[in-house]
Design a protein around this motif. Sequence first.
Motif, short mmCIF file in Angstrom:
data_model
loop_
_atom_site.label_atom_id
_atom_site.label_comp_id
_atom_site.label_asym_id
_atom_site.label_seq_id
_atom_site.Cartn_x
_atom_site.Cartn_y
_atom_site.Cartn_z
N CYS A 1 0.85 -1.19 0.00
CA CYS A 1 0.00 0.00 0.00
C CYS A 1 0.89 1.24 0.00
O CYS A 1 2.01 1.22 0.50
N CYS B 1 0.70 3.67 1.80
CA CYS B 1 0.97 4.13 3.17
C CYS B 1 2.11 3.32 3.80
O CYS B 1 2.53 3.61 4.93
N CYS C 1 -5.46 -3.02 2.94
CA CYS C 1 -4.25 -2.66 3.68
C CYS C 1 -4.44 -2.91 5.17
O CYS C 1 -5.49 -2.57 5.73
N CYS D 1 -4.03 1.18 6.80
CA CYS D 1 -5.02 2.25 6.54
C CYS D 1 -6.36 1.68 6.06
O CYS D 1 -7.32 2.43 5.87
ZN LIG Z 1 -2.42 1.51 3.54
#
Ligand SMILES: [Zn+2]
Length: 189
Positions: free
Chosen positions: A31, A33, A65, A68
């Motif tokens: 991901c 993030c 994910c 997040c």
């Molecule tokens: Zn994420």
Amino acid sequence: MCHALLQDPSFFRLLLRIDEDLAGETRAGGCSCGGVLHRADYPRKPRGCLAAVRAQFESRFSFCCNRCRRRCTSRSVRFLGQRVYLGLAVVLVSARHAGQTPAAARLSGMLQVPVRTLGRWRQWWRDRFPLTPLWQWACARFLPPVDSGQIPGGLIERFTGEPAQRLRRLLIFLTPLTVRRMIALPEGR
Ligand SMILES: [Zn+2]
């Protein structure tokens, strides 16, 4: 020619393997993030699917994910976006003038594509597809230009190889359309 692929289990299995590879790439990418992606496939009830492979076509590879919770669905050669019919069927049925030739009429009948659905698909290829970032990026790369009124039939013809290779290449070409987030396309004009 190409429509025989709708009854060829080995072609469906090939598409599944391509989707597995695409899913592997998505997962490996993680991901944005920095979190880890976990499998969270979407259940599907595909139409235009051979009974022999149906069990493997009842989910679309997707990930979630762990940090997040954002969804990340991988590109697909099997599913052309949210459509119920498999991408293979959407392309092949749209490419033929259903009802105008006996072979085309048999194909539509076999897949039981409602006339209204077919009309929507044709309209999408004619009006919406040319506006997609994918086609805006790609159309100038086809020489001579592809007549937008002949898509997707005229597009299948631009890919090389046996019918199965051409169709596989077209379905791979279309995969950026199968995810909501536009995939970054290579630099160039
Ligand atoms: Zn994420």
